[in-house]
Motif scaffolding. Structure first.
Motif, PDB file in Angstrom:
ATOM      1  N   PRO A 108      23.315   3.342 -16.044  1.00 41.40           N
ATOM      2  CA  PRO A 108      23.375   3.948 -14.711  1.00 41.40           C
ATOM      3  C   PRO A 108      24.750   4.515 -14.374  1.00 41.40           C
ATOM      4  O   PRO A 108      24.881   5.307 -13.450  1.00 41.40           O
ATOM      5  CB  PRO A 108      23.004   2.790 -13.775  1.00 41.40           C
ATOM      6  N   ARG A 109      25.776   4.117 -15.117  1.00 39.89           N
ATOM      7  CA  ARG A 109      27.122   4.605 -14.813  1.00 39.89           C
ATOM      8  C   ARG A 109      27.354   6.025 -15.304  1.00 39.89           C
ATOM      9  O   ARG A 109      28.175   6.744 -14.742  1.00 39.89           O
ATOM     10  CB  ARG A 109      28.162   3.680 -15.442  1.00 39.89           C
ATOM     11  N   SER A 110      26.651   6.415 -16.378  1.00 33.67           N
ATOM     12  CA  SER A 110      26.920   7.718 -16.983  1.00 33.67           C
ATOM     13  C   SER A 110      25.679   8.574 -17.217  1.00 33.67           C
ATOM     14  O   SER A 110      25.798   9.772 -17.453  1.00 33.67           O
ATOM     15  CB  SER A 110      27.634   7.531 -18.324  1.00 33.67           C
ATOM     16  N   GLY A 111      24.492   7.936 -17.199  1.00 31.94           N
ATOM     17  CA  GLY A 111      23.281   8.677 -17.519  1.00 31.94           C
ATOM     18  C   GLY A 111      23.020   8.766 -19.011  1.00 31.94           C
ATOM     19  O   GLY A 111      22.098   9.463 -19.436  1.00 31.94           O
ATOM     20  N   ALA A 112      23.804   8.049 -19.826  1.00 31.81           N
ATOM     21  CA  ALA A 112      23.620   8.079 -21.267  1.00 31.81           C
ATOM     22  C   ALA A 112      22.521   7.106 -21.675  1.00 31.81           C
ATOM     23  O   ALA A 112      22.362   6.031 -21.086  1.00 31.81           O
ATOM     24  CB  ALA A 112      24.925   7.721 -21.971  1.00 31.81           C
ATOM     25  N   VAL A 113      21.756   7.502 -22.726  1.00 34.18           N
ATOM     26  CA  VAL A 113      20.724   6.623 -23.270  1.00 34.18           C
ATOM     27  C   VAL A 113      21.405   5.542 -24.110  1.00 34.18           C
ATOM     28  O   VAL A 113      22.128   5.838 -25.068  1.00 34.18           O
ATOM     29  CB  VAL A 113      19.711   7.418 -24.113  1.00 34.18           C
ATOM     30  N   VAL A 114      21.162   4.281 -23.745  1.00 32.71           N
ATOM     31  CA  VAL A 114      21.750   3.155 -24.472  1.00 32.71           C
ATOM     32  C   VAL A 114      20.894   2.802 -25.679  1.00 32.71           C
ATOM     33  O   VAL A 114      21.397   2.526 -26.771  1.00 32.71           O
ATOM     34  CB  VAL A 114      21.902   1.934 -23.541  1.00 32.71           C
ATOM     35  N   HIS A 115      19.562   2.819 -25.487  1.00 28.95           N
ATOM     36  CA  HIS A 115      18.665   2.443 -26.567  1.00 28.95           C
ATOM     37  C   HIS A 115      17.275   2.947 -26.235  1.00 28.95           C
ATOM     38  O   HIS A 115      16.944   3.180 -25.064  1.00 28.95           O
ATOM     39  CB  HIS A 115      18.637   0.911 -26.739  1.00 28.95           C
ATOM     40  N   SER A 116      16.467   3.132 -27.271  1.00 29.73           N
ATOM     41  CA  SER A 116      15.066   3.486 -27.059  1.00 29.73           C
ATOM     42  C   SER A 116      14.235   2.873 -28.171  1.00 29.73           C
ATOM     43  O   SER A 116      14.738   2.576 -29.262  1.00 29.73           O
ATOM     44  CB  SER A 116      14.880   5.012 -27.031  1.00 29.73           C
ATOM     45  N   ASP A 117      12.949   2.639 -27.885  1.00 31.99           N
ATOM     46  CA  ASP A 117      12.062   2.042 -28.881  1.00 31.99           C
ATOM     47  C   ASP A 117      10.626   2.433 -28.562  1.00 31.99           C
ATOM     48  O   ASP A 117      10.304   2.833 -27.431  1.00 31.99           O
ATOM     49  CB  ASP A 117      12.214   0.520 -28.902  1.00 31.99           C
ATOM     50  N   ARG A 118       9.775   2.305 -29.599  1.00 34.24           N
ATOM     51  CA  ARG A 118       8.353   2.604 -29.453  1.00 34.24           C
ATOM     52  C   ARG A 118       7.549   1.364 -29.797  1.00 34.24           C
ATOM     53  O   ARG A 118       7.855   0.663 -30.764  1.00 34.24           O
ATOM     54  CB  ARG A 118       7.940   3.751 -30.374  1.00 34.24           C
TER      55      ARG A 118
END
Length: 1366
Positions: free
Chosen positions: A202-212
C-alpha cells in the motif's frame, strides 16, 4: 500564487551564493582581460541603481534618460517607457513577482534594459505585458508600430532567465489513455485456471507477490489458499479474481476465509462464474467486489477497481477483471457475381459451400462493397435454423456484382486482468535528458509522432518525489500515441518542449477577433494583435535567454515575436562581442512567426521552441540573410497565416487578392500553400540538430529569391541565392508535416503584380538550385550535403529535393507518402547537367508505428504486412513509395528498403517514378548495392498503370521511365536497365518482362534526344524504332504551358534507326539536341515532311553558361542513303526520300562528355532544321510509306546479363526466369517448326507436334514435371490432358508451348482458362502460355498467340504469394 509558492526551495541559498560570488569577484578583481570598471555579474546589485516604483498609471509616459539607472522592484502599469541617453532600467531579482504592463518599450541611443545576466540568471518571476488594441486611435510608431519592445540604434536588451532544459526526447512510448505507461499489468487466459491472488504494497503500489490456486482440479489448493491469505500482512492490498473456473474443488474453509476478508459473493461462487475482488486485509469495509452468473455463451465480465494513496501522497488505482470474451473478426472478401433469387435473397449456405471453412454459420454482421469500393447496403431478410439469407441494395435496387464479407464470432475464451495504475489522472514522462530544471507548474508540449501535427499535446508538470532525474510526472493522460523509441531503425521519439519560463513577454489579448486588417476575422475567431520585439540596425547589444514569449506577433508585415530587421552582421563581423544570440526561448501561441531574421547575418538561434504559431515559424525574409545558425531548435504546430502568399492556405489564397493584379485566378497549390517551420530564403545558413515536428505544409523549405526583395533590393546580384553553396545541414528531423518534411525547390516572385504576371508579389514560382563555388556558375560545383536527416510520418513527401548537386548521406525515411523525390536541377534547358545522390540510407514503407485510430480519422486502413490497421498518409489506395525518380541523373547507393508491401489496390513499392510526369527520365539513373528487408520482390519497383493516382499514365515522362541496375541488387540482372514494359524504343528481343512491376529488364546503350518544335505547342509526335515498327511511342510534349515551342524528350537506344511522325503538318523549324551522347555515339533518324519540302540544315554547339553559340557544320543533300555514313568536319549529308516523305540524318556526337553532364564539354550539340513546307500540306505521318521498306531486323547489341542465382541472391524470395517460344525457322528453302520452354537456363525442347507442359513448384521454383501431348490427345475430349492438369498440385506454375500444327481450338483449351487465361480465348497458329494453378490469378499469367511466332520472356516471383486485398 506568489513567488514563494512557485520558486524552488533552493532559491534563497542559491541567491546568497550568487551574491557572495559576485562580492568575491569584485574584491579579487576582474577576470583576465576584463576592464577594471566591469559591472557586477548580477545587474540588480549595481550600487548606482535607484529604486523605482511608478505604481499603476496608464497615462504615465516614462522616459529614463540622462544617465539615470533605475531598479524596478514591484509591479507597475504605465503608458509607455522610453529608455535612451544612457538611461538604464534593471529588474530587481527577489521573491516578489513583478509584472510590468505597458503599451510599448523603446530602447535606443545608449538606453539599456536588464533582467539578469549570463553570469547571474534571473531567478524570480518577471513579466512584461504589452497591452492595447489596434483600433484605439493611438498613433503607431512609423518604424516599430504598436504594442512592441523596440531596440533601436545604440539600444541594449539583456534578458537572462533561469537555465532550464529547452527540449528533449521521450525515451518511453506514451499510449492513448496511458494504460501501458507505468504501474503493473497482468493478463491470463487458457491454461491458468483457478483463483489468482496479488498482494500489493500500500505504500508504493508495487506487487509484492502473486500466486495461482487451481481450485478446479485439486482439493488441496483450497487449503493452500487459506494458508496463503492468512500469511499476508495486515494492511496489504489484495486483488483476487477467478480465471476460467475455480469452484469445483473450492471448499468451505476457502470460501469463509474470503468472506472474512470482506467478500459477499465468494461463498456462493458457481461453475465458471466471473468474480473479482479488491480489499485491504484487516479492513473488510474497504472491499469492492463484482460477480456474474455465467450461462455458457456470449461475453460476461466482473470488474472492480479501487483508488489508493501512496506514502508519497500520490494516488494509484488497482483494478481487476474476470471475464468470458467472445471476439469477432471479419472474413476475407468474397466475390458475389450471381444475381440473388427473386425471393428471399442470397443464401449464406451457398457461399459457405463455395468457400468451405471460411464462413461461419451465424454471422454477426455482413458488409458489401461495389467493384469501385463504394459501400453497399446489406439487409438480412430471412433466417430459419442455420439457413441465413441476405439481400444487397444499391440506391434501392439490387446490387450489380459485388464483394461481400461476414463478421464471425470466435469461440469464447477466459480472460483475467489485474492492473495497477500508478499514474492516476497523470502520466510519467521518461525522457532522454536530465529534466530536474523542469518544476511543478511548468507546461510542456509533447509532439505528434503521427501524420497529424494536431496530435501534439500540452501537459502541466506535477510534483514527483519518486521521479528519476530524467522523469517528470504531468497532469492528465495522453489522447494519442507518442513514440518514445526507435522503430524499424528510425528514431521516432517524440520531442518534448518546455513552454514555461520565469521571464515572460506577452501580449494582452481581447476575448475574440476584431477586424484590424482585411479578412482577418474570416480566418481566425481569436484576437491576433499580440506584442512584438524588433531589433533595428545599429543596436548596441541583444542577448535573450530563458524567456517565454506568449501571444506575440501580429497579422501585419514586420510585427513578429522576435524580429531582427535589416540589422546587418550580428556577430564579430558586425563588431558584436559577444555575438548576438537568442537561446533557450519558449515562443508559443503566437500570431505571426517565431523568430524572423530579416537582412541580418551571423545570428545564433539556439535551443528555441516555437509552438502553435501562424505563418512561417523560423523565418529568413528577403534572401540576403547568410551565416545564421539555427542550432537545436524545435518547431511544431505551425499553421497558416495571411501575410505572404506562401503563408496562406487554400482558403486564404483564394480570398486575399488585393495584392494581385485584377483578373488574377488563384492557384493555391502553386502560388501559396507553403507555410513552413523553417523557411530559408538563402541556402548559406546552418541548421543543426533541429526538429520540424508539424506544419500545415512543410518542415524545412529552402526557397530562392533570384534577386533580394523588399528593403533588401540590390544586396546581391541576380541568381546569387540559386548558386550559393548550402550551409551546414546535419542531424535534422522532420515529421507530421503535410506537404513535405523538407523541400529544396522553387522561388518567390520578385516583381509586383502586373498585367503580364498577375500573381501577387512573393508568390511561389519555379526556380532551380545549382550550388557553385563562390556562387559563380563558371566555377566548380559544390555539392549540397545533407547528412543524418530523418523524415517520418509526412503525408506527402519525406523530402522533395530539386537541384544539383544535392547529396544525401546516412538519412532515414519512414512512413511518408513518398519517402524521397530527387528532382535533378540538371535537366536541360535549365542546366548543363549535375548529379543527385543518396547513399548509406534507410527507407521504411510502413513501420511499427501504427498511429492512433480516432473516431474522425480520415485515413485508416490495412498495412501491406499488417492487415490489422494503421494510419495512412493520404488515401487507402495511395501508392506509397520509398524513392521516386524524377529527371536525373540520380545515384542510389548502399541503401536499405524495409517494409514496402503492395496490396491488391495499393501499389506500394520501394522504387518508383513520379506520377503524371510530363518531363524526361535520364538513362543514367543508377542504383547499386541496395538491400530489401520485408519487401516482397513484387514490391521492389512499380512503373505504374492506368487507374487511381496514375490517371491514364499517358504523359511523356510516364512512358520513358528507366534506370540502371548497376549490380543487379534490384532485378537480379547485374548491369541491366529497367524500363517500362511497353517502351519499345529501349527494348530488344531478349528483354525480360516483369509483369508485377509493369516493367521489363533490358540491356543496351541509351541516350536522349530533345526535339524542339518551334511555333507550335499542341503537336503530338510519334517516334518508331525501325526494328519494332509496330510499336510506336506517342509523345505529347513536356512543355504544356508553352506557346513558343514544344519539346519532346524520348530516351533512345544508340546505334539504331528511327522515324518521327506528327499528327498534323510537320513543324517548319526544328532543333534536335543530343543529350547524354558520348563522343562517337550516333542514331539515324527519318523525319516525316510533306512532299515538295526543301531544307536548310546546320549543326552548332551552344554553351549556355557563356551564352555563346558556335556553328560547327552544315548538311548538304545526297541522293544516296549510304552517303549518310560519310561525314567530314563541318560537312555532313542529309537524304530526302521524297517517295516516303522521310528526311534522313545521321546524328553523331562530336565531343567528349563529362560523367554527369547532359551535354559535351564544348557545349550542347544541336542540329537545326528549317523546312520550307508547301501550303495546305496535310498530316505528316509517313508510317505507311516508311514500313516495311525501312524496317530493320531486331538485334541484341548488348547481350543480356546473366541472372544472379543461389548464394548471389540476398533475399529468400527471388525471380524465376522463364522463356517460352514457338516459331518457324527457315533453313535454306525449308521452314522448320521449333518450340521450347526454358526455366532458369534449363531448356525443354518441344519434340513433337502438339503442346508441351512444364510444371514448377510455386513455393521453391523447382520443376516438378515435363510432359508432351500430341495432337491426337488434344482432339475430342482430352482426358489425358485433363487428368494431368487435375493432378498438378495447387500453387504451381504451369508453362505451355505449342509446336507445329497443333489444334488451336476445342475442349482442351479449357485447361488454359482454368490456369488463368481469359475466358473465350482464341488461339492462333503459335501459342505460349504462363499459367498458375491455385485459388487466385497472379498478375504474371500471360498468353501470347500469333500466326508466325509466339514468345514470352519473363520472370515469375518465387514463392508465389497471393497479394492481400485492400
Amino acid at each position: 500564487m506568489g513567488f514563494a509558492g512557485r520558486r524552488d526551495r533552493s532559491f534563497q541559498p542559491l541567491l546568497l551564493l550568487l551574491r557572495l560570488l559576485t562580492a568575491s569577484w569584485l574584491l579579487l578583481g576582474p577576470l583576465p582581460g576584463a576592464g577594471a570598471a566591469e559591472a557586477p555579474a548580477c545587474p540588480d546589485q549595481s550600487p548606482e541603481l535607484q529604486p523605482w516604483n511608478p505604481g499603476h498609471d496608464r497615462d504615465n509616459h516614462v522616459h529614463i534618460g540622462q544617465g539615470r539607472a533605475l531598479l524596478l522592484a514591484s509591479s507597475a502599469t504605465v503608458h509607455s517607457i522610453h529608455i535612451s541617453d544612457g538611461g538604464r532600467l534593471v529588474i530587481k531579482d527577489h521573491e516578489e513577482t513583478i509584472v510590468l504592463r505597458t503599451r510599448h518599450i523603446l530602447i535606443d541611443q545608449g538606453g539599456e534594459l536588464h533582467a539578469g545576466s549570463t553570469l547571474c540568471p534571473f531567478q524570480g518571476n518577471f513579466s512584461i505585458l504589452l497591452y492595447g488594441r489596434a483600433d484605439e486611435g493611438v498613433q503607431p510608431d512609423p518604424y516599430f508600430g504598436l504594442k512592441y519592445i523596440g531596440v533601436g540604434p545604440g539600444g541594449t536588451l539583456e534578458l537572462h532567465g533561469q537555465r532550464k532544459l529547452s527540449w528533449t526526447f521521450l525515451t518511453r512510448t506514451l499510449h492513448p489513455g496511458g494504460l501501458q505507461d507505468g504501474g503493473y499489468y497482468f493478463e491470463r487466459s487458457w491454461g491458468h485456471r483457478g483463483v489468482i491472488v496479488h498482494v500489493i504494497d500500500p505504500r508504493s503500489g508495487a506487487v509484492v507477490h502473486s500466486d495461482r490456486f487451481d481450485t478446479y482440479r485439486f482439493k488441496k489448493e483450497s487449503e493452500r489458499l487459506v494458508q496463503y491469505l492468512s500469511a499476508v500482512p495486515g494492511g496489504s492490498i489484495l486483488s483476487v479474481a477467478v480465471n476460467d473456473e475455480g469452484s469445483r474443488n473450492l471448499d468451505d474453509s476457502a470460501r469463509k476465509a474470503m468472506t472474512k476478508l470482506g467478500s459477499k459473493h465468494f461463498l456462493h461462487l458457481g461453475f465458471r462464474h466471473p468474480w473479482s475482488f479488491v480489499t485491504v486485509k484487516g479492513n473488510p469495509a474497504s472491499s469492492v467486489e463484482d460477480h456474474v452468473e455465467y450461462h455458457g455463451h456470449g461475453s460476461a465480465a466482473a470488474r472492480v477497481f479501487k483508488l489508493f494513496r501512496s506514502e508519497h501522497g500520490e494516488y494509484f488505482n488497482v483494478s481487476a477483471s474476470s471475464e468470458w470474451v467472445q471476439d469477432a473478426e471479419w472474413t476475407e472478401w468474397f466475390d458475389h457475381d450471381r444475381a440473388a433469387p427473386a425471393k428471399g435473397g442470397a443464401k449464406i449456405s451457398d457461399l459457405r459451400a463455395a468457400h468451405p471453412g471460411k464462413i461461419c454459420i451465424r454471422p454477426l454482421d455482413i458488409q458489401a462493397t461495389a467493384a469501385d469500393g463504394a459501400n453497399l447496403t446489406i439487409q438480412a431478410v430471412y433466417k430459419r435454423g442455420q439457413d441465413y439469407r441476405f439481400a444487397c441494395y444499391a440506391q434501392g435496387r439490387a446490387c450489380p456484382p459485388y464483394r461481400v464479407r461476414f463478421l464471425c464470432g470466435r469461440p469464447v475464451r477466459p480472460k483475467l486482468t489485474v492492473t495497477i495504475d500508478t499514474h492516476v489522472n497523470s502520466t510519467l514522462l521518461t525522457l532522454e535528458a536530465d529534466v530536474r530544471s523542469w518544476k511543478p507548474g511548468d507546461t510542456v508540449v509533447v509532439a505528434s509522432t503521427d501524420y497529424s501535427m494536431y496530435q501534439a499535446e500540452e501537459f502541466r508538470v506535477l510534483p514527483c518525489r519518486a521521479c528519476a532525474p530524467n522523469q517528470v510526472r504531468v497532469a492528465g493522460k495522453p489522447m494519442y500515441l507518442h513514440i518514445g523509441e526507435e522503430v524499424d531503425g528510425v528514431d521516432m521519439r517524440a520531442e518534448v518542449g518546455l513552454l514555461s519560463r520565469n521571464l515572460v513577454i506577452a501580449g494582452e489579448m481581447e476575448a475574440g477577433c476584431y477586424p484590424y486588417t482585411s479578412h482577418i476575422c474570416s480566418f481566425f475567431d481569436f484576437d491576433t494583435f499580440g506584442g512584438h520585439i524588433k531589433f533595428a540596425l545599429g543596436f548596441k547589444a541583444a542577448h535573450l535567454e530563458g524567456v517565454e514569449l506568449r501571444h506575440m506577433g501580429q497579422q501585419l508585415v514586420g510585427q513578429y515575436p522576435i524580429h531582427f530587421h535589416l540589422a546587418g552582421d550580428l556577430d564579430e563581423r558586425g563588431g558584436y562581442d559577444p555575438p548576438t544570440y537568442v537561446r533557450d526561448l519558449s515562443i508559443h501561441h503566437t500570431f505571426s512567426r517565431c523568430v524572423t531574421v530579416h537582412g541580418s547575418n551571423g545570428l545564433l538561434v539556439k535551443d528555441v521552441v516555437g509552438y502553435d504559431s501562424l505563418g512561417h515559424c523560423f523565418f529568413t525574409e528577403d534572401g540576403p540573410e547568410e551565416r545564421n545558425t539555427f542550432d537545436h531548435c524545435l518547431g511544431l504546430l505551425v499553421k497558416a497565416g495571411t501575410l505572404l502568399p506562401s503563408d496562406r492556405d487554400s482558403r486564404m489564397c483564394k480570398a486575399i487578392t488585393e495584392d494581385a493584379f485584377p483578373g488574377y485566378i488563384p492557384k493555391p497549390r502553386q502560388d501559396c500553400n507553403g507555410v513552413s517551420t523553417f523557411w530559408m530564403a538563402n541556402p548559406n545558413n546552418n541548421l543543426v540538430n533541429c526538429s520540424a515536428a508539424g506544419s500545415e505544409e512543410t518542415g524545412f523549405w529552402f526557397i530562392f529569391h533570384h534577386v533580394p526583395t523588399g528593403p533588401s533590393v540590390g544586396m546581391y546580384s541576380p541568381g546569387y541565392s540559386e548558386h550559393i553553396p548550402l550551409g551546414k545541414f546535419q542531424n535534422n528531423r522532420a515529421h507530421s508535416n503535410y506537404r513535405a518534411g523538407m523541400i529544396i525547390d522553387n522561388g518567390v516572385k520578385t516583381t509586383e503584380a502586373s498585367a503580364k504576371d498577375k500573381r501577387p508579389f512573393l508568390s511561389i514560382i519555379s526556380a532551380r538550385y545549382s550550388p557553385h563555388q563562390d556562387a559563380d556558375p563558371l566555377k566548380p560545383r559544390v555539392p549540397a550535403i545533407i547528412k543524418h536527416f530523418t523524415a517520418y510520418k509526412n503525408q506527402d513527401h519525406g523530402a522533395w529535393l530539386r537541384g544539383g548537386d544535392v547529396w544525401l548521406d546516412s538519412c532515414r525515411f519512414a512512413d511518408n507518402g513518398i519517402g524521397l523525390t530527387l528532382a535533378s536541377g540538371g535537366t536541360f534547358p535549365y542546366d548543363d547537367g549535375s548529379k543527385q545522390e543518396i547513399k548509406n540510407s534507410l527507407f521504411v514503407g510502413e513501420s511499427g508505428n501504427l498511429g492512433t485510430r480516432m473516431m474522425d480519422s480520415r485515413v485508416w486502413g490495412p498495412g501491406g504486412l499488417d492487415p490489422s490497421g494503421r494510419t495512412l498518409p493520404i488515401g487507402q489506395n495511395f501508392p506509397i513509395r520509398g524513392i521516386q525518380f524524377y529527371d536525373g541523373p540520380i545515384n542510389i547507393q548502399n541503401c536499405t528498403f524495409r517494409k514496402f508491401a503492395a496490396l491488391e489496390g495499393r501499389h506500394t513499392s520501394a522504387l518508383a517514378f513520379r506520377l503524371n510526369n510530363a518531363w524526361q527520365s535520364c538513362p543514367h539513373n543508377n542504383v547499386s548495392k541496395v538491400t530489401f528487408e520485408d519487401v516482397p520482390i513484387t514490391s521492389r519497383v512499380f512503373f505504374g498503370e492506368p487507374g487511381p493516382w496514375f490517371n491514364q499514365l499517358d504523359m511523356d515522362g510516364d512512358k520513358t521511365s528507366v534506370f540502371h541496375d548497376v549490380d543487379g541488387s534490384v532485378s537480379e540482372y547485374p548491369g541491366s536497365y529497367l524500363t517500362k514494359a511497353d517502351n519499345w524504343l529501349l527494348r530488344h528481343p531478349d528483354c525480360i518482362d516483369v509483369p508485377d512491376w509493369r516493367g521489363a529488364i533490358c540491356s543496351g546503350h541509351y541516350a536522349q534526344m530533345y526535339i524542339q518544335a518551334y511555333r507550335t505547342s499542341n503537336l503530338r509526335m510519334k517516334i518508331i524504332k525501325n526494328d519494332f515498327p509496330g510499336r510506336p511511342l506517342h509523345l505529347g510534349g513536356a512543355l504544356t504551358g508553352s506557346t513558343h515551342y514544344q519539346q519532346y524528350q524520348p530516351v533512345v537506344t544508340l546505334r539504331k534507326g528511327y522515324t518521327i511522325h506528327w499528327d498534323r503538318t510537320a513543324p517548319a523549324e526544328l532543333a534536335i539536341w543530343l543529350i547524354n551522347f558520348n563522343k562517337g555515339d550516333w542514331i539515324r533518324v527519318g523525319l516525316c515532311y510533306p512532299r515538295g519540302t526543301t531544307f536548310s540544315i546546320l549543326s552548332d554547339v551552344h554553351n549556355r553558361l557563356l551564352k555563346q553559340t558556335s556553328k560547327t557544320g552544315t548538311f548538304v543533300r545526297t541522293l544516296q542513303m549510304d552517303k549518310l555514313e560519310q561525314s567530314f568536319p563541318g560537312r555532313s549529308h542529309y537524304y530526302w526520300d521524297e517517295a516516303s516523305g522521310l528526311l534522313f540524318l545521321k546524328l553523331t556526337a562530336q565531343n567528349e562528355r563529362e560523367k554527369f553532364a547532359f551535354c559535351s564539354v564544348m557545349g550542347c550539340e544541336r542540329i537545326k532544321i528549317k523546312a520550307l513546307i508547301p501550303r495546305n500540306a496535310g498530316v505528316s505521318d509517313c508510317t505507311a510509306t516508311a514500313y516495311p521498306r525501312f524496317a530493320e531486323r531486331a538485334t541484341v547489341d548488348v547481350p543480356m546479363p546473366r541472372k544472379l542465382v543461389g548464394a548471389q541472391l540476398k533475399t529468400k524470395d527471388h525471380f524465376l526466369e522463364v522463356k517460352l517460344e514457338s516459331f518457324k525457322q527457315r533453313f535454306l528453302h525449308l521452314l522448320n517448326d521449333l518450340a521450347y520452354i526454358e526455366v532458369d537456363g534449363r531448356r525443354y525442347p518441344g519434340l513433337e507436334e502438339g503442346i508441351q507442359v512444364v510444371v514448377i513448384d510455386g513455393t521453391h521454383g523447382r520443376v516438378l514435371s515435363h510432359a508432351s501431348f500430341r495432337n491426337a490427345v488434344l482432339q475430342g475430349i482430352p482426358w489425358q490432358l485433363f487428368n494431368h492438369v487435375a493432378a498438378i498440385p495447387d500453387s504451381s506454375i504451369v508453362l505451355v508451348a505449342s509446336k507445329g500444327r497443333y489444334i488451336p481450338r476445342g475442349p482442351w483449351t479449357r485447361v488454359l482458362e482454368k490456369l488463368g487465361a481469359d475466358k473465350g480465348l482464341k488461339l492462333k497458329d503459335k501459342m505460349v502460355f504462363v499459367g498458375f494453378k491455385g485459388s487466385f490469378r497472379p498478375t504474371w499469367v500471360t498468353l501470347a498467340t500469333e500466326d508466325h511466332q509466339a514468345k514470352i520472356f519473363q520472370v515469375v516471383p518465387i514463392p508465389v504469394v497471393r497479394m492481400k486485398r485492400l
